[in-house]
Write a protein that holds these residues in place. Sequence first.
Motif, PDB file in Angstrom:
ATOM      1  N   LYS A  88       0.841  -1.199   0.000  1.00 53.27           N
ATOM      2  CA  LYS A  88       0.000   0.000   0.000  1.00 53.27           C
ATOM      3  C   LYS A  88       0.883   1.258   0.000  1.00 53.27           C
ATOM      4  N   VAL A  89       1.953   1.220   0.805  1.00 51.04           N
ATOM      5  CA  VAL A  89       2.881   2.357   0.889  1.00 51.04           C
ATOM      6  C   VAL A  89       3.619   2.506  -0.442  1.00 51.04           C
ATOM      7  N   LYS A  90       4.042   1.376  -1.006  1.00 55.59           N
ATOM      8  CA  LYS A  90       4.724   1.402  -2.314  1.00 55.59           C
ATOM      9  C   LYS A  90       3.843   2.061  -3.373  1.00 55.59           C
ATOM     10  N   ALA A  91       2.553   1.706  -3.368  1.00 53.23           N
ATOM     11  CA  ALA A  91       1.616   2.263  -4.345  1.00 53.23           C
ATOM     12  C   ALA A  91       1.493   3.777  -4.151  1.00 53.23           C
ATOM     13  N   GLN A  92       1.469   4.226  -2.893  1.00 52.94           N
ATOM     14  CA  GLN A  92       1.394   5.663  -2.600  1.00 52.94           C
ATOM     15  C   GLN A  92       2.648   6.383  -3.104  1.00 52.94           C
ATOM     16  N   TRP A  93       3.819   5.764  -2.850  1.00 51.83           N
ATOM     17  CA  TRP A  93       5.084   6.355  -3.316  1.00 51.83           C
ATOM     18  C   TRP A  93       5.061   6.494  -4.824  1.00 51.83           C
ATOM     19  N   GLY A  94       4.617   5.414  -5.503  1.00 52.83           N
ATOM     20  CA  GLY A  94       4.594   5.411  -6.965  1.00 52.83           C
ATOM     21  C   GLY A  94       3.733   6.548  -7.496  1.00 52.83           C
ATOM     22  N   LYS A  95       2.565   6.721  -6.901  1.00 54.79           N
ATOM     23  CA  LYS A  95       1.639   7.778  -7.336  1.00 54.79           C
ATOM     24  C   LYS A  95       2.249   9.152  -7.070  1.00 54.79           C
ATOM     25  N   MET A  96       2.866   9.293  -5.883  1.00 54.90           N
ATOM     26  CA  MET A  96       3.470  10.568  -5.488  1.00 54.90           C
ATOM     27  C   MET A  96       4.600  10.943  -6.457  1.00 54.90           C
ATOM     28  N   MET A  97       5.453   9.964  -6.799  1.00 55.17           N
ATOM     29  CA  MET A  97       6.575  10.228  -7.696  1.00 55.17           C
ATOM     30  C   MET A  97       6.096  10.504  -9.118  1.00 55.17           C
ATOM     31  N   GLU A  98       5.091   9.748  -9.557  1.00 58.86           N
ATOM     32  CA  GLU A  98       4.577   9.941 -10.919  1.00 58.86           C
ATOM     33  C   GLU A  98       3.959  11.336 -11.062  1.00 58.86           C
ATOM     34  N   THR A  99       3.261  11.779 -10.017  1.00 62.73           N
ATOM     35  CA  THR A  99       2.669  13.119 -10.034  1.00 62.73           C
ATOM     36  C   THR A  99       3.767  14.172 -10.125  1.00 62.73           C
ATOM     37  N   TYR A 100       4.813  14.015  -9.290  1.00 58.26           N
ATOM     38  CA  TYR A 100       5.900  14.996  -9.302  1.00 58.26           C
ATOM     39  C   TYR A 100       6.616  14.978 -10.658  1.00 58.26           C
ATOM     40  N   LEU A 101       7.056  13.805 -11.084  1.00 52.63           N
ATOM     41  CA  LEU A 101       7.851  13.702 -12.315  1.00 52.63           C
ATOM     42  C   LEU A 101       7.049  14.086 -13.556  1.00 52.63           C
ATOM     43  N   GLY A 102       5.750  13.794 -13.543  1.00 48.09           N
ATOM     44  CA  GLY A 102       4.937  14.036 -14.717  1.00 48.09           C
ATOM     45  C   GLY A 102       4.385  15.448 -14.826  1.00 48.09           C
ATOM     46  N   LYS A 103       4.245  16.127 -13.691  1.00 42.79           N
ATOM     47  CA  LYS A 103       3.529  17.413 -13.718  1.00 42.79           C
ATOM     48  C   LYS A 103       4.334  18.623 -13.271  1.00 42.79           C
ATOM     49  N   ARG A 104       5.494  18.425 -12.691  1.00 42.63           N
ATOM     50  CA  ARG A 104       6.236  19.551 -12.132  1.00 42.63           C
ATOM     51  C   ARG A 104       6.899  20.359 -13.256  1.00 42.63           C
ATOM     52  N   GLN A 105       6.417  21.562 -13.478  1.00 44.14           N
ATOM     53  CA  GLN A 105       6.929  22.418 -14.556  1.00 44.14           C
ATOM     54  C   GLN A 105       8.406  22.776 -14.376  1.00 44.14           C
ATOM     55  N   GLN A 106       8.832  22.918 -13.131  1.00 44.86           N
ATOM     56  CA  GLN A 106      10.206  23.374 -12.864  1.00 44.86           C
ATOM     57  C   GLN A 106      11.253  22.276 -13.090  1.00 44.86           C
ATOM     58  N   LEU A 107      10.812  21.033 -13.239  1.00 49.52           N
ATOM     59  CA  LEU A 107      11.739  19.905 -13.342  1.00 49.52           C
ATOM     60  C   LEU A 107      12.496  19.942 -14.664  1.00 49.52           C
ATOM     61  N   ARG A 108      13.828  19.956 -14.594  1.00 50.81           N
ATOM     62  CA  ARG A 108      14.668  20.026 -15.798  1.00 50.81           C
ATOM     63  C   ARG A 108      15.245  18.670 -16.200  1.00 50.81           C
ATOM     64  N   GLY A 109      15.302  17.739 -15.246  1.00 49.51           N
ATOM     65  CA  GLY A 109      15.865  16.432 -15.562  1.00 49.51           C
ATOM     66  C   GLY A 109      16.029  15.605 -14.304  1.00 49.51           C
ATOM     67  N   VAL A 110      16.444  14.342 -14.500  1.00 44.53           N
ATOM     68  CA  VAL A 110      16.547  13.394 -13.383  1.00 44.53           C
ATOM     69  C   VAL A 110      17.917  12.722 -13.398  1.00 44.53           C
ATOM     70  N   VAL A 111      18.502  12.620 -12.215  1.00 40.32           N
ATOM     71  CA  VAL A 111      19.725  11.843 -12.036  1.00 40.32           C
ATOM     72  C   VAL A 111      19.292  10.467 -11.543  1.00 40.32           C
ATOM     73  N   LEU A 112      19.548   9.444 -12.355  1.00 41.05           N
ATOM     74  CA  LEU A 112      19.139   8.076 -12.009  1.00 41.05           C
ATOM     75  C   LEU A 112      20.344   7.320 -11.458  1.00 41.05           C
ATOM     76  N   LEU A 113      20.240   6.886 -10.206  1.00 40.42           N
ATOM     77  CA  LEU A 113      21.356   6.224  -9.532  1.00 40.42           C
ATOM     78  C   LEU A 113      21.210   4.712  -9.571  1.00 40.42           C
ATOM     79  N   LEU A 114      22.335   4.044  -9.879  1.00 39.04           N
ATOM     80  CA  LEU A 114      22.399   2.582  -9.862  1.00 39.04           C
ATOM     81  C   LEU A 114      23.654   2.191  -9.096  1.00 39.04           C
ATOM     82  N   ASP A 115      23.608   1.095  -8.385  1.00 42.39           N
ATOM     83  CA  ASP A 115      24.787   0.574  -7.685  1.00 42.39           C
ATOM     84  C   ASP A 115      25.638  -0.169  -8.714  1.00 42.39           C
ATOM     85  N   ILE A 116      26.865   0.289  -8.909  1.00 42.43           N
ATOM     86  CA  ILE A 116      27.731  -0.296  -9.951  1.00 42.43           C
ATOM     87  C   ILE A 116      27.959  -1.794  -9.752  1.00 42.43           C
ATOM     88  N   ARG A 117      27.803  -2.264  -8.512  1.00 44.50           N
ATOM     89  CA  ARG A 117      28.109  -3.673  -8.210  1.00 44.50           C
ATOM     90  C   ARG A 117      27.012  -4.628  -8.641  1.00 44.50           C
TER      91      ARG A 117
END
Length: 196
Positions: A88-117
């Motif tokens: 349930k919490v995961k679903a809330q996070w997903g919705k919250m992030m999708e709203t921010y990433l999809g609708k935030r006008q000020q957003l210029r880009g995303v740094v996507l982090l991965l563990d090199i290992r």
Amino acid sequence: MMRIKKAEFIKSALKPEHYPQEVIPEVAFSGRSNVGKSSMFNQLVGQKSLARVSRQPGRTQTINFFLVNNSFHMVDLPGYGFAKVPLKVKAQWGKMMETYLGKRQQLRGVVLLLDIRHKPTGDDRQMLDWLIDNKLPVIVVATKSDKISKGRRQHHLAVIKKELALSPEQQIVQFSSQTGEGKELLLSGVEALINE
């Protein structure tokens, strides 16, 4: 290259009405829980504890806004893919992030982090595909580079590129919060996003 002289926590938000009102550029940081996002934040801004580093993955449960050089926001998104968080919490996070990433006008880009290992997961691929589909510029960063010998790194980077279907010439920033490796390269990338 950009120098970070000042960075401060502004606020945490769950919904758009809680986001900061200033119309300044934003760069968001996203990645799996435990990928080293908070440590990277602290290394980038030259402060030991601006972002709270936790031994327990999945602690960031809100969207956190940091004002940098009084001119742009670095935005810390909740880590994804952590098994011990209720669905349930995961679903809330997903919705919250999708709203921010999809609708935030000020957003210029995303740094996507991965563990090199580790091989990128389905969650990593899903996130990258979503960002590309939504035409958001992405800087891919391989964290914890100090944990692998320089001789083995090209192999690990090749695995990441293959799993994420990145083109061979796509640059991946190798980053270490311990040594500061990749800091200047990443800051240059962030600066380019802000100035676009």
